[in-house]
Design a protein around this motif. Structure first.
Motif, PDB file in Angstrom:
ATOM      1  N   LEU A   1      -0.024   9.747   7.653  1.00 17.11           N
ATOM      2  CA  LEU A   1       1.114   8.830   7.669  1.00 17.11           C
ATOM      3  C   LEU A   1       2.285   9.364   6.838  1.00 17.11           C
ATOM      4  O   LEU A   1       3.442   9.074   7.139  1.00 17.11           O
ATOM      5  CB  LEU A   1       0.675   7.463   7.134  1.00 17.11           C
TER       6      LEU A   1
ATOM      7  N   ALA B   1      -4.724  13.878   2.775  1.00 17.81           N
ATOM      8  CA  ALA B   1      -4.153  14.597   1.637  1.00 17.81           C
ATOM      9  C   ALA B   1      -5.307  15.094   0.775  1.00 17.81           C
ATOM     10  O   ALA B   1      -6.377  14.498   0.758  1.00 17.81           O
ATOM     11  CB  ALA B   1      -3.248  13.667   0.836  1.00 17.81           C
TER      12      ALA B   1
ATOM     13  N   LEU C   1      -3.380   0.635   7.611  1.00 16.92           N
ATOM     14  CA  LEU C   1      -2.688   1.847   7.134  1.00 16.92           C
ATOM     15  C   LEU C   1      -1.172   1.723   7.302  1.00 16.92           C
ATOM     16  O   LEU C   1      -0.410   2.077   6.405  1.00 16.92           O
ATOM     17  CB  LEU C   1      -3.186   3.103   7.858  1.00 16.92           C
TER      18      LEU C   1
ATOM     19  N   ILE D   1       3.693  10.642  -1.223  1.00 18.58           N
ATOM     20  CA  ILE D   1       3.520  10.014   0.093  1.00 18.58           C
ATOM     21  C   ILE D   1       4.373   8.748   0.179  1.00 18.58           C
ATOM     22  O   ILE D   1       5.082   8.523   1.162  1.00 18.58           O
ATOM     23  CB  ILE D   1       2.034   9.707   0.373  1.00 18.58           C
TER      24      ILE D   1
ATOM     25  N   MET E   1       1.405   0.352   4.796  1.00 18.78           N
ATOM     26  CA  MET E   1       2.020   1.232   3.797  1.00 18.78           C
ATOM     27  C   MET E   1       3.452   1.552   4.209  1.00 18.78           C
ATOM     28  O   MET E   1       4.377   1.529   3.391  1.00 18.78           O
ATOM     29  CB  MET E   1       1.230   2.534   3.661  1.00 18.78           C
TER      30      MET E   1
ATOM     31  N   SER F   1      -5.507   9.251   7.768  1.00 21.48           N
ATOM     32  CA  SER F   1      -5.106   8.296   6.741  1.00 21.48           C
ATOM     33  C   SER F   1      -3.727   8.560   6.133  1.00 21.48           C
ATOM     34  O   SER F   1      -2.811   8.998   6.826  1.00 21.48           O
ATOM     35  CB  SER F   1      -6.247   8.299   5.722  1.00 21.48           C
ATOM     36  N   GLY F   2      -3.576   8.299   4.852  1.00 22.71           N
ATOM     37  CA  GLY F   2      -2.279   8.419   4.193  1.00 22.71           C
ATOM     38  C   GLY F   2      -1.694   9.817   4.281  1.00 22.71           C
ATOM     39  O   GLY F   2      -0.476   9.995   4.329  1.00 22.71           O
ATOM     40  N   GLY F   3      -2.568  10.810   4.334  1.00 18.32           N
ATOM     41  CA  GLY F   3      -2.113  12.189   4.441  1.00 18.32           C
ATOM     42  C   GLY F   3      -1.436  12.468   5.773  1.00 18.32           C
ATOM     43  O   GLY F   3      -0.588  13.357   5.883  1.00 18.32           O
TER      44      GLY F   3
END
Lengths: 268, 371
Positions: B221, B178, A163, B193, A166, B217-219
């Motif tokens: 980060l 997200a 992760l 993002i 990114m 997760s990406g939401g």
């Protein structure tokens, strides 16, 4: 890959997996792996892509031997190391991205190409590192960066280590940006999740191949969440163009020309 | 893959009976014993204080035993506990004078992320934090803490204000991820993002991030890049939810416990991996048992971290921030092959067998690939 048809010598005729038409395989290959009937752009591996994109003999590869260390000692139904080994043997590649320097129509570029045939080009520490090095190289050598993206997202088997790639790749793009470097993204099928939500969305110019799936969340996840069918053409390159997240849709045959054109406008 | 919340937002957190989680059943039994003793004492007038006291001690020691060795899946349950303090609680307990600022100036005001000015200890800060909501109506308004692109754009807008007015940024992370929806994709959640990741890496003001519950997760980060990244002791931070991971890799959500284990999503593991740099202790039995104590610990950390990062010049800070991010992720690099003189084009040049490379690597790094 297209299915082979019974009773026909291997590889001569195949059925397009999109439109179902019988197509002459040799012609499809000549058309850069695009269906001669419907224009469907097949997924292609990194080496094929490089061969199609760069001036013959001009590709010099960097960072060839970066290997995953399996940071979590991950095991699902199969140990991650085993999965990697199988993919390496099947594809002849060490990892899911190839980076290097090349010429495209005589313009010197740093090129990164993700390989959808290798664990769906998911991004673990090695992919993140190689992408970052390509970005840094472009800044150091004052060359345009062309990144051909394709990915299922972050590589689960490396957990949070994947992760944070990114963040790493995006931070590198920030530096390239500050150095005034040109960054061109070519989004190909599929550019999704963690890669879509990092360096693939940060190009100065974002090109996409026709029909490529581009999006953040998986379509099944969305359908389950909203409990409804997804609209036709959702999360395609065309959808992204319509909503303002892609600059141009470029058929594979025109990629070299279009990249060169943008470099002539914006490159140094 | 990195974008899949475990299920529909707001799906009930871990099953809990009378506020006890599955793995806390032994506590429930002791609690019932105590209640029975108390009832008996009230009804019969017999002095049962000694027994009650004994049971209370037992309760505490059992609690200590359970929480000293939480499994990753148990940690996930604690992090999702329906009574776990939320950022809105910390806005009252840790921060003062919250001056909320709404909207992304593009599309809307995403209630899944709250932004504004606030004070903490001696510091004036820009606050950015996921908001999950507690009661049903509130949770719906906040979309259960699952932000749309607007939330990320609003956050960036606030961070830019912070940069302009020299306020440090505090990001409080607590989300399943997200929001996976049509509008979210139409308005470019991936781009939102990505932009935050890029801009936070070079934001010319200090940034301190704390994962207080779920780091989805990406939401997560998307507001999680900074000079300091900490987690509450029983929070978790993961590339994908254990349920999502199990569904993909094991083809059944039943394996969520194994998935939670495999993902190394606990604060302890992530500290070891160098993903985070600090663990904020929680009171015995988790943050929800003593929100005030948790708040005190959180405040202490945030105030100290801010004092520390504010002491550096912004250029030093940015250099270190980049170095920190740049160093994320381990790999090994074997001595590279001599480059072919003519360069090489697709297909014509392949590295020597990866088997040989693996052997070399085993020698150079001492790791032994399982094979």
């Amino acid at each position: 890959m297209a299915e082979q048809v019974r009773g026909v010598p291997a590889g001569l005729w195949t059925r397009c997996e999109k439109c179902g038409h019988m197509v002459y395989e040799k012609e499809v290959v000549e058309a850069l792996q695009v269906c001669t009937e419907c224009g469907y752009h097949r997924r292609i591996d990194a080496r094929t892509r490089i061969e199609q994109l760069v001036d013959p003999g001009s590709f010099e590869e960097f960072a060839v031997d970066l290997h995953s260390v399996d940071p979590l000692g991950f095991k699902d139904r199969m140990p991650y190391t085993e999965r990697l080994k199988r993919e390496q043997e099947r594809t002849g590649e060490v990892e899911a991205v190839v980076i290097g320097r090349a010429f495209i129509r005589g313009r010197r570029v740093i090129l990164g190409v993700m390989n959808p045939n290798f664990i769906m080009a998911s991004m673990g520490a090695v992919v993140g590192e190689k992408v970052t090095r390509a970005i840094e190289r472009a800044a150091e050598e004052n060359l345009p960066l062309v990144m051909v993206t394709a990915s299922g997202g972050a590589r689960m088997q490396e957990g949070m280590v994947s992760l944070v790639q990114m963040a790493k790749t995006s931070a590198a793009v920030a530096r390239l940006d500050e150095a005034g470097g040109l960054y061109i993204v070519v989004a190909t099928d599929p550019t999704t999740a963690g890669v879509a939500a990092s360096f693939a969305s940060l190009g100065d110019v974002i090109l996409a191949e026709p029909g490529a799936m581009i999006g953040f969340a998986g379509p099944r996840v969305i359908a389950n969440t909203i409990n409804a069918e997804l609209p036709e053409g959702f999360q395609t390159a065309e959808f992204m163009l319509e909503h303002g997240f892609v600059d141009r849709i470029v058929p594979r045959a025109h990629l070299r020309r279009e990249i060169a054109r943008i470099i002539d406008y914006a490159g140094k | 893959m990195s974008s899949e919340p475990n299920s529909t937002p707001g799906a009930a957190a871990a099953a809990s009976v009378g506020g006890f989680l599955d793995f806390e059943k032994p506590l429930l039994r002791i609690q019932q014993d105590i209640e029975e003793l108390e009832r008996e004492q009230a009804e019969t007038g017999r002095d049962l204080n000694e027994e009650i006291k004994q049971q209370r001690t037992r309760l505490k020691s059992t609690l200590r035993r359970l929480y000293s060795s939480l499994t990753p899946w148990e940690t996930v349950q604690v992090a999702r506990h329906p009574k776990r303090p939320l950022s809105t609680d910390y806005l009252k307990l840790v921060f003062r004078d919250f001056c909320e600022l709404h909207g992304d100036r593009v599309f809307g005001d995403d209630r899944a992320i709250l932004t504004g000015f606030a004070r903490v200890g001696p510091h004036k800060v820009a606050f950015v934090g996921h908001s999950k909501g507690r009661e049903v109506r509130e949770r719906i308004t906040c979309n259960f803490g699952c932000a749309h692109p607007e939330g990320y754009r609003k956050s960036l807008r606030l961070m830019r204000l912070a940069e302009k007015f020299r306020l440090p940024v505090v990001c409080i992370i607590d989300t399943q991820g997200a929001y996976p929806g049509i509008g979210s994709e139409e308005r470019g959640v991936a781009q939102a993002i990505a932009t935050n990741l890029m801009e936070m890496s070079r934001l010319r003001t200090p940034v301190v991030c704390v994962v207080i519950g779920e780091g989805g997760s990406g939401g997560a980060l998307g507001i999680g890049v900074g000079d300091r990244v900490a987690m509450l002791e029983h929070a978790f931070y993961s590339v994908i939810s254990p349920e999502g991971c199990a569904a993909i890799l094991w083809k059944t959500a039943e394996h969520r416990k194994q998935a939670a284990e495999a993902l190394h999503l606990t604060a302890k593991e992530l500290l070891k991996l160098g993903i985070i740099d600090h663990i904020i202790p929680e009171p015995l039995g988790g943050a929800h048992r003593e929100p005030e104590t948790t708040a005190t610990n959180l405040e202490k950390y945030v105030v100290e971290a801010l004092s520390e990062v504010k002491r550096r010049t912004i250029d030093t800070l940015l250099r270190r921030r980049y170095e920190r991010i740049r160093a994320l992720g381990s790999f090994f690099e074997s001595p590279s092959e001599p480059k072919p003189e003519d360069g090489s084009v697709g297909g014509t040049h392949r590295r020597t067998s990866s088997r040989a490379a693996r052997l070399r690597n085993r020698l150079t790094t001492g790791t032994s690939p399982e094979s």
